[in-house]
Design an enzyme around this catalytic site. Structure first.
Site, PDB file in Angstrom:
ATOM      1  N   ASN A  50       0.864  -1.185   0.000  1.00  0.00           N
ATOM      2  CA  ASN A  50       0.000   0.000   0.000  1.00  0.00           C
ATOM      3  C   ASN A  50       0.900   1.234   0.000  1.00  0.00           C
ATOM      4  O   ASN A  50       1.561   1.518   0.994  1.00  0.00           O
ATOM      5  CB  ASN A  50      -0.888  -0.039   1.248  1.00  0.00           C
ATOM      6  CG  ASN A  50      -1.692   1.228   1.427  1.00  0.00           C
ATOM      7  OD1 ASN A  50      -1.795   2.046   0.519  1.00  0.00           O
ATOM      8  ND2 ASN A  50      -2.265   1.388   2.617  1.00  0.00           N
ATOM      9  N   TRP A  51       0.904   1.945  -1.116  1.00  0.00           N
ATOM     10  CA  TRP A  51       1.794   3.110  -1.246  1.00  0.00           C
ATOM     11  C   TRP A  51       1.191   4.391  -0.669  1.00  0.00           C
ATOM     12  O   TRP A  51       1.825   5.453  -0.741  1.00  0.00           O
ATOM     13  CB  TRP A  51       2.178   3.317  -2.714  1.00  0.00           C
ATOM     14  CG  TRP A  51       3.206   2.344  -3.190  1.00  0.00           C
ATOM     15  CD1 TRP A  51       3.928   1.475  -2.416  1.00  0.00           C
ATOM     16  CD2 TRP A  51       3.640   2.132  -4.542  1.00  0.00           C
ATOM     17  NE1 TRP A  51       4.783   0.742  -3.205  1.00  0.00           N
ATOM     18  CE2 TRP A  51       4.625   1.129  -4.511  1.00  0.00           C
ATOM     19  CE3 TRP A  51       3.289   2.697  -5.771  1.00  0.00           C
ATOM     20  CZ2 TRP A  51       5.263   0.676  -5.658  1.00  0.00           C
ATOM     21  CZ3 TRP A  51       3.921   2.242  -6.918  1.00  0.00           C
ATOM     22  CH2 TRP A  51       4.896   1.243  -6.861  1.00  0.00           C
ATOM     23  N   LYS A  52      -0.017   4.307  -0.155  1.00  0.00           N
ATOM     24  CA  LYS A  52      -0.653   5.469   0.486  1.00  0.00           C
ATOM     25  C   LYS A  52      -0.478   6.723  -0.379  1.00  0.00           C
ATOM     26  O   LYS A  52      -0.501   6.626  -1.598  1.00  0.00           O
ATOM     27  CB  LYS A  52      -0.072   5.669   1.896  1.00  0.00           C
ATOM     28  CG  LYS A  52      -0.090   4.387   2.712  1.00  0.00           C
ATOM     29  CD  LYS A  52       0.183   4.614   4.167  1.00  0.00           C
ATOM     30  CE  LYS A  52       0.211   3.259   4.873  1.00  0.00           C
ATOM     31  NZ  LYS A  52       0.101   3.356   6.300  1.00  0.00           N
ATOM     32  N   HIS A  66      -9.546   0.829   5.058  1.00  0.00           N
ATOM     33  CA  HIS A  66      -8.253   0.971   5.736  1.00  0.00           C
ATOM     34  C   HIS A  66      -8.430   1.856   6.972  1.00  0.00           C
ATOM     35  O   HIS A  66      -9.231   2.790   6.967  1.00  0.00           O
ATOM     36  CB  HIS A  66      -7.235   1.592   4.772  1.00  0.00           C
ATOM     37  CG  HIS A  66      -5.835   1.543   5.303  1.00  0.00           C
ATOM     38  ND1 HIS A  66      -5.366   2.441   6.223  1.00  0.00           N
ATOM     39  CD2 HIS A  66      -4.816   0.686   5.063  1.00  0.00           C
ATOM     40  CE1 HIS A  66      -4.111   2.145   6.520  1.00  0.00           C
ATOM     41  NE2 HIS A  66      -3.750   1.079   5.826  1.00  0.00           N
ATOM     42  N   GLU A  94      -6.778   4.215   8.143  1.00  0.00           N
ATOM     43  CA  GLU A  94      -6.590   5.660   7.919  1.00  0.00           C
ATOM     44  C   GLU A  94      -7.848   6.277   7.315  1.00  0.00           C
ATOM     45  O   GLU A  94      -8.183   7.433   7.590  1.00  0.00           O
ATOM     46  CB  GLU A  94      -5.355   5.895   7.025  1.00  0.00           C
ATOM     47  CG  GLU A  94      -4.070   5.639   7.809  1.00  0.00           C
ATOM     48  CD  GLU A  94      -2.890   5.187   6.983  1.00  0.00           C
ATOM     49  OE1 GLU A  94      -2.917   5.301   5.744  1.00  0.00           O
ATOM     50  OE2 GLU A  94      -1.918   4.684   7.590  1.00  0.00           O
ATOM     51  N   GLU A 119      -5.482  -5.582  10.480  1.00  0.00           N
ATOM     52  CA  GLU A 119      -4.442  -4.577  10.694  1.00  0.00           C
ATOM     53  C   GLU A 119      -4.686  -3.865  12.026  1.00  0.00           C
ATOM     54  O   GLU A 119      -5.455  -2.882  12.083  1.00  0.00           O
ATOM     55  CB  GLU A 119      -4.466  -3.541   9.568  1.00  0.00           C
ATOM     56  CG  GLU A 119      -4.194  -4.118   8.203  1.00  0.00           C
ATOM     57  CD  GLU A 119      -3.612  -3.056   7.286  1.00  0.00           C
ATOM     58  OE1 GLU A 119      -2.482  -3.246   6.831  1.00  0.00           O
ATOM     59  OE2 GLU A 119      -4.267  -2.027   7.075  1.00  0.00           O
ATOM     60  N   GLY A 152       2.483   1.577  10.842  1.00  0.00           N
ATOM     61  CA  GLY A 152       3.419   2.692  10.750  1.00  0.00           C
ATOM     62  C   GLY A 152       4.145   2.996  12.050  1.00  0.00           C
ATOM     63  O   GLY A 152       4.786   4.035  12.176  1.00  0.00           O
ATOM     64  N   SER A 189       3.439  -2.900  10.224  1.00  0.00           N
ATOM     65  CA  SER A 189       4.907  -2.953  10.363  1.00  0.00           C
ATOM     66  C   SER A 189       5.504  -4.288   9.906  1.00  0.00           C
ATOM     67  O   SER A 189       6.446  -4.795  10.522  1.00  0.00           O
ATOM     68  CB  SER A 189       5.324  -2.611  11.798  1.00  0.00           C
ATOM     69  OG  SER A 189       4.915  -1.286  12.112  1.00  0.00           O
ATOM     70  N   GLY A 212       2.757  -1.438   4.302  1.00  0.00           N
ATOM     71  CA  GLY A 212       2.791  -0.008   3.996  1.00  0.00           C
ATOM     72  C   GLY A 212       4.214   0.447   3.728  1.00  0.00           C
ATOM     73  O   GLY A 212       4.750   0.288   2.637  1.00  0.00           O
ATOM     74  N   GLY A 213       4.858   1.010   4.763  1.00  0.00           N
ATOM     75  CA  GLY A 213       6.169   1.643   4.617  1.00  0.00           C
ATOM     76  C   GLY A 213       7.190   0.804   3.874  1.00  0.00           C
ATOM     77  O   GLY A 213       7.905   1.307   2.986  1.00  0.00           O
TER      78      GLY A 213
HETATM   79  C1  PEP Z   1      -0.765  -0.214   6.113  1.00  0.00           C
HETATM   80  O1  PEP Z   1      -0.781   0.953   5.806  1.00  0.00           O
HETATM   81  O2  PEP Z   1      -1.688  -0.955   5.766  1.00  0.00           O
HETATM   82  C2  PEP Z   1       0.373  -0.717   6.893  1.00  0.00           C
HETATM   83  C3  PEP Z   1       0.287  -1.915   7.364  1.00  0.00           C
HETATM   84  O3  PEP Z   1       1.450   0.144   7.071  1.00  0.00           O
HETATM   85  P1  PEP Z   1       2.885  -0.240   7.704  1.00  0.00           P
HETATM   86  O4  PEP Z   1       3.354  -1.512   7.041  1.00  0.00           O
HETATM   87  O5  PEP Z   1       3.766   0.929   7.377  1.00  0.00           O
HETATM   88  O6  PEP Z   1       2.681  -0.448   9.162  1.00  0.00           O
END
Ligand code: PEP
Length: 251
Positions: free
Chosen positions: A9-11, A96, A98, A168, A174, A214, A235-236
């Protein structure tokens, strides 16, 4: 046997050029990996270009959200599931945390978006997960169960099985604080049981449940060893092609 899914997920990161160049690198780095599904979710503006760059490869493309309304209409700022499918994308991240936290996403709108995706032939990746305060107060299971029931309300087993779930925990997104494999397994089992109660065990045993929060190359293997963890939503660590390819290639 459930086929693993590793989704990035590149947000709200990357220009169109950066997205195309990263996906081109990723395609090269994961060439030949065919025993798992690989997905990348760029921003809406990058979706068409990334879908073009990934066409014919083993990298599939997802949107990060979609409109709850199908087709076309006077909904300024929205992008429908049909429009997403038109780009060549095949999946949509729905609900999600966010979006729940900053954009008033509710279980009811998640339900509408799942229906819109299925109507357009897309696979929704339905995100659920508790806040830190829920976990601390012992409410984690109740929250995830309620989100699953709300997301799938009124859907048939044939519809639910066409979706992917992502557990999640919000406190792990994050933050660098990954859920332990034991917590992930316990929550994935609860989600599977909730789905079994809703639409039967044929569906709950077939549906893929991803862990997100993470995930990195260093912890993906131990998470994937848990029997009810069928993949990762990253994500990251998905922003860099090499880092993401190492997660994709977990053993
Ligand atoms: C996400 O945004 O779905 C996520 C899991 O982010 P991260 O891997 O950065 O925790």
């Amino acid at each position: 046997m459930r086929r693993p899914v590793i989704a990035g997920n590149w947000k709200m990161y990357k220009t169109i050029d950066e997205a195309v160049s990263t996906v081109a690198d990723l395609v090269r780095l994961v060439d030949g990996v065919d025993d798992r599904e690989i997905l990348i979710a760029p921003t809406f503006v990058g979706l068409q270009a990334v879908a073009n760059a990934a066409r014919g490869t083993n990298v599939l493309v997802a949107a990060q959200d979609c409109a709850p309304h199908p087709g076309q209409g006077a909904f300024t700022g929205e992008v429908s599931a049909e429009m997403i499918a038109d780009t060549g994308a095949t999946h949509v991240i729905v609900g999600h945390s966010e979006r729940r936290q900053y954009f008033h996403e509710t279980d009811a709108s998640v339900n509408q978006k799942i229906r819109a995706c299925l109507g357009a032939g897309l696979t929704p990746i339905v995100c659920v997960g508790e806040l830190l305060s829920d976990r601390d107060s012992g409410a984690a299971e109740g929250v995830a169960g309620r989100q699953i029931r709300g997301a799938f309300e009124g859907l048939t087993g044939a519809e639910v099985v066409r979706t992917i779930v992502a557990y999640e925990p919000v406190w792990a997104i994050g933050t660098g604080r990954t859920a332990t494999p034991e917590i992930a397994q316990q929550m994935h089992r609860l989600i599977r049981e909730t789905i079994a109660n809703l639409v039967g065990s044929d569906v709950s045993e077939a549906i893929r449940i991803l862990y997100g929060g993470s995930v990195k190359a260093e912890n993906v293997s131990e998470l994937m060893q848990e029997p009810d963890v069928d993949g990762g939503l990253v994500g990251g660590a998905s922003l860099d092609a090499l880092s993401f390819s190492r997660i994709v290639r977990y053993e």
